[in-house]
Design an enzyme around this catalytic site. Structure first.
Site, PDB file in Angstrom:
ATOM      1  N   LYS A 493       0.846  -1.203   0.003  1.00  0.00           N
ATOM      2  CA  LYS A 493      -0.042  -0.079   0.042  1.00  0.00           C
ATOM      3  C   LYS A 493       0.958   1.388   0.143  1.00  0.00           C
ATOM      4  CE  LYS A 493      -0.540  -0.516   5.184  1.00  0.00           C
ATOM      5  NZ  LYS A 493      -1.554  -0.533   6.043  1.00  0.00           N
ATOM      6  N   ARG A 587      -9.419  -0.834  15.555  1.00  0.00           N
ATOM      7  CA  ARG A 587      -9.520  -0.077  14.456  1.00  0.00           C
ATOM      8  C   ARG A 587     -10.536  -0.370  13.457  1.00  0.00           C
ATOM      9  NH1 ARG A 587      -3.659   0.720  11.095  1.00  0.00           N
ATOM     10  NH2 ARG A 587      -4.482  -1.056  10.307  1.00  0.00           N
ATOM     11  N   TYR A 715      18.137  29.263   8.278  1.00  0.00           N
ATOM     12  CA  TYR A 715      16.957  30.251   8.977  1.00  0.00           C
ATOM     13  C   TYR A 715      16.894  30.385  10.419  1.00  0.00           C
ATOM     14  CZ  TYR A 715      14.583  30.468   4.290  1.00  0.00           C
ATOM     15  OH  TYR A 715      14.332  30.804   2.980  1.00  0.00           O
ATOM     16  N   MET A 764      13.100  24.229   2.931  1.00  0.00           N
ATOM     17  CA  MET A 764      11.901  23.425   2.067  1.00  0.00           C
ATOM     18  C   MET A 764      12.689  22.558   0.841  1.00  0.00           C
ATOM     19  SD  MET A 764       8.966  25.044  -0.222  1.00  0.00           S
ATOM     20  CE  MET A 764       7.959  25.401   1.010  1.00  0.00           C
TER      21      MET A 764
END
Length: 821
Positions: A493, A587, A715, A764
């Site tokens: 998956k 679940r 940063y 990023m």
């Protein structure tokens, strides 16, 4: 080739009289999917724990195969009246016996290589150095096993004047058989180490077993500085000529005087039999330099001119023993196999191409062969026969002499010819590749890597490499812990945890995995469209799309009564479903208070077939909760018994995940579900040392700069330097999936043999690492974010998460590259 009558004299009587048969066997086959020449093929049926070759005899017979070796004494050949068959105690021994006899036809020098490490690289580098002067037969890639060696030796032919075969073993009793197959006249011992030692009591036993390869050689080449091994070789073979090389002993035939490593290359000065020499190589790491010296030494002893050898050393290329697969533009798949170009490796490559995505047309880009001493007419005939049988839609020939093949190619194959790779690159736009699998198979001098890069879909330089050979190894590890009757379901998956579900599923399907499991229906549809045939279980199906579910033969998991009613109302006879039982994860699934109602309802809807019943363990990796795992298993057995009694048949029963396979063998039942284990991570930490790393995330250094003491990096001024530092900037950030918490020296990447901490915040698109003190670092050097050295589990710990999240969050803009032998 061998005649049928000769094979009869080797294996004993067949089911028919073969004494005067003039028919011949030219091809030996162990994998039914790789059949190319049925009329001259002999199939060896091996009966393994999970795969039985006897099951494919009917298919092969219908395709025209008539010669079979089987090890099942009760196999019924009455439905195959034209088959000539030998029933033998063991197919492996029969295969080795036939090839041992075939080997006796040749009196050329045959080099046998063994040792713990470096066999394949040395073999391939010796081949690169000698291929212009000899017609060489060798193992394809690392075909050095009990089966791989005889299949390699079978490739010997009348035009060859040198053969080089490597032999690998895993336990006592294997090398004698390989020695009879190879029958080397020259022996090479690389080294003795701990690799593949689990089948031996100690290193001495391992060494003695490996040296059996040299029983009938007259010469042995080895490294003198491996003192214990060198002395034992001399003791074992006092009558043989032992030739050695050394960094320390000037009396060795080749003595290394000096190694000078610069930023761009390495220069090695040496003396060989009293003659001074030197050569340069682009390799700078110690292991590669060691193996280049070994390859030079062997080539000189085999007769290569010293000046020519030194010239060729600078052109040695890195050995990429795996096919490289990338996503191309216009929905194409690219496969680069420009590792070498000969008929043997081409056969392997075409077999691989034939098994790719069935929905895409197949294209082969093929360069001219350069095989010294070969009968070119004979080579071309075999080449044409191969090309016409594989089901190509287009064929692109590259090389000045390749135009001679065009008139012999099947007219249904659209064929193009270019004199050079440069000419092909200049006309790529005219070929208009679209939704095709394109394999590039060529000699190194044609530089097909330029074509590969040109056709590849544009990504930035950060890549995720997926080692499919390691996947296969890990499957074998898990299978070794299973009971013979227990099947395996592969959980793939979330795109197989981010690495690409179709590609991984194709590999797993080849390995004998019985079932696939995915989370959602669209994942199952993607697998079907990619050519996957095995049953596919959908853990969380959307029942608004039941027609699509049936169309693509997907099997839903049912975990509440609304779903059961819905599927029963819209399904046909014998629709396969899977029942999820909640035994404590809380679940999804039917809880214990619902089990009686479930069995009552199942009794009313007999048109549904319950394919399996399963539950999900809550904490199998955690030893503190083993008691809870046992409670879950007890509850699961109770639920299963109720369902089985009501149904009147036994659905597949499965409970264990990857971590549970080794810890809780009593609960393996009919099937186990393995997901993380394929990726080389055992969350229970019981067998991590037996598993191989599958996924390697890499980035290339964009820039190197100095940062003075007291200044900050990145940063928010998080990375304040207390001293002058050298930093490197990498083109990877949290948008690519690198967790922000890995910054500020919480995690270190791997560069040129050293760990380099991440400094400052992860940005990023960029990350900074401290490379102060790491030698010879340059812009463009490859950095391992995680892999064999920088562990993904350590990155997960730094990010305060689990390895699944690290892998599944890797961005689609990071290109996936698949590596396979």
């Amino acid at each position: 080739m061998l005649s049928i009558s000769r094979i009869g004299s080797l294996l004993g009587p067949a089911n028919k009289n073969t004494e005067n048969s003039v028919a011949t066997v030219e091809h030996l086959l162990i994998d039914s999917r790789k059949l190319l020449f049925p009329g001259t093929t002999m199939f060896f049926a091996f009966k393994g724990m999970k795969t039985d070759g006897h099951l494919f005899i009917s298919e092969l017979y219908n395709k025209g195969v008539r010669y079979f070796v089987v090890e099942a004494p009760d196999f019924d050949f009455s439905p195959y009246p034209e088959a000539i068959t030998w029933k033998v105690p063991g197919s492996l021994k029969a295969l080795q016996t036939i090839v041992s006899d075939y080997r006796k036809q040749f009196s050329i020098p045959v080099v046998g290589i063994t040792g713990s490490n470096g066999k394949t690289i040395i073999k391939e580098w010796v081949y690169q150095l000698l291929e212009k002067d000899f017609s060489i037969v060798k193992n394809p890639g690392s075909y050095n096993s009990q089966i791989g060696v005889p299949l390699s030796v079978w490739q010997m032919h009348k035009n060859a004047d040198l053969a080089i075969f490597e032999a690998g073993i895993s336990t006592v009793g294997e090398m004698a058989g390989l020695g009879r197959v190879i029958q080397p006249t020259i022996g090479i011992f690389t080294n003795l180490g701990d690799a593949h030692s689990s089948g031996f009591e100690n290193l001495q036993q391992k060494l003695d077993e490996k040296l059996l390869l040299f029983n009938h050689t007259s010469i042995i080449l080895c490294h003198r500085d491996d003192t214990l091994t060198f002395e034992h070789i001399k003791y074992t073979f006092p009558e043989k000529k032992i030739i050695s090389w050394s960094y320390q002993d000037e009396t060795a035939e080749l003595f290394v005087k000096n190694i000078d490593i610069s930023n761009i290359s390495s220069e090695i000065r040496y003396s060989w039999r009293g003659n001074e020499g030197s050569f340069k190589t682009k390799f700078k790491d110690n292991l590669s330099i060691h193996l280049t010296i070994f390859a030079l030494f062997i080539s000189l002893e085999l007769g290569l001119d010293k000046a020519e050898a030194e010239k060729r050393m600078s052109f040695l290329s890195a050995i990429n023993m795996r096919l490289e697969t990338k996503e191309g533009e216009n929905d194409c798949i690219l496969i680069n196999d420009s590792y070498n170009a000969d008929l043997t490796s081409l056969t392997q490559a075409l077999n691989y191409l034939a098994m790719q995505d069935a929905s895409k047309n197949k294209v082969l880009v093929l360069s001219e062969f350069f095989q010294s001493g070969n009968d070119q007419h004979d080579t071309n005939e075999k080449l044409i026969s191969l090309l016409n049988r594989i089901g190509l839609s287009r064929l692109i020939l590259v090389g000045r002499n390749m135009h001679r093949l065009i008139t012999h190619i099947d007219p249904n194959i659209k064929t193009y010819h270019f004199n050079t790779t440069e000419e092909l690159l200049g006309k790529l736009a005219q070929l208009q590749f679209q939704n095709e699998v394109i394999m590039m198979k060529g000699a190194r001098v044609f530089h097909f890597e330029d074509l590969f890069d040109k056709l590849a879909k544009r990504f930035h330089s950060t890549v995720l490499e997926i080692n499919l050979d390691a996947v296969m190894h890990n499957i074998r590890v898990y299978k070794s812990f299973l009971k013979p009757e227990t099947k395996m379901l592969a959980v793939i998956k979330a795109g197989a945890y981010g690495v690409g579900s179709v590609k991984l599923a194709m590999q797993l399907e080849k390995s004998g995995v019985a079932y696939f499991g995915v989370a959602f229906m669209d994942e199952g549809i993607e697998l079907r469209r990619g050519g996957i045939k095995n049953p596919i279980l959908i853990f969380n199906p959307d029942l608004n799309f039941i027609p699509e579910m049936y169309r693509y033969r997907l099997e839903p998991v049912i975990y509440n009564f609304d779903m059961l009613d819905r599927v029963a109302g819209e399904s046909y006879f014998k629709t396969r479903i899977h029942l999820k039982i909640d035994t404590g994860l809380h679940r999804l699934g039917f809880v214990s208070e619902e089990w009686d109602q479930l069995t009552t309802q199942l009794d009313k809807i007999r048109h549904l077939q319950v394919a399996s019943v399963f539950s999900h363990l809550s904490a199998s990796p955690n030893n503190d909760f083993d008691y809870f795992t046992h409670q879950q298993a007890t509850q699961f057995n109770i639920a299963y018994q109720k369902i089985e009694e009501k149904l009147g048949y036994k659905p597949i029963k499965h409970l264990l995940n990857s971590a549970g396979v080794v810890k809780f063998r009593d609960y393996q039942f009919d099937m186990v579900r393995v997901g993380s284990g394929f990726h080389g991570v055992d969350t229970s930490k019981n067998i991590n040392r037996s598993l191989q790393i599958v996924n390697t995330l890499k980035a290339k250094i964009s820039l190197i700069k100095k940062v003075k003491a007291g200044e900050s990096i990145g940063y928010e001024r998080k990375g304040i330097t207390g001293r002058e530092r050298t930093i490197a900037i990498l083109p990877i950030g949290y948008a690519d999936g690198l967790v922000r918490k890995a910054g500020n020296e919480r995690y270190s990447v791997w560069l040129n043999g050293y760990f380099a901490p991440i400094v400052g915040n992860v940005n990023m698109d960029m990350t900074m690492i401290d490379i102060t003190g790491i030698p010879n670092v340059q812009t463009g050097d490859v950095v391992e974010i995680f892999g064999a050295n920088a562990k993904i589990t350590d990155l997960a710990e730094a990010g305060e998460t689990i390895f699944y999240e690290i892998l599944t969050r890797i961005s689609p803009r990071v290109k996936r590259i698949y590596l396979e032998s």
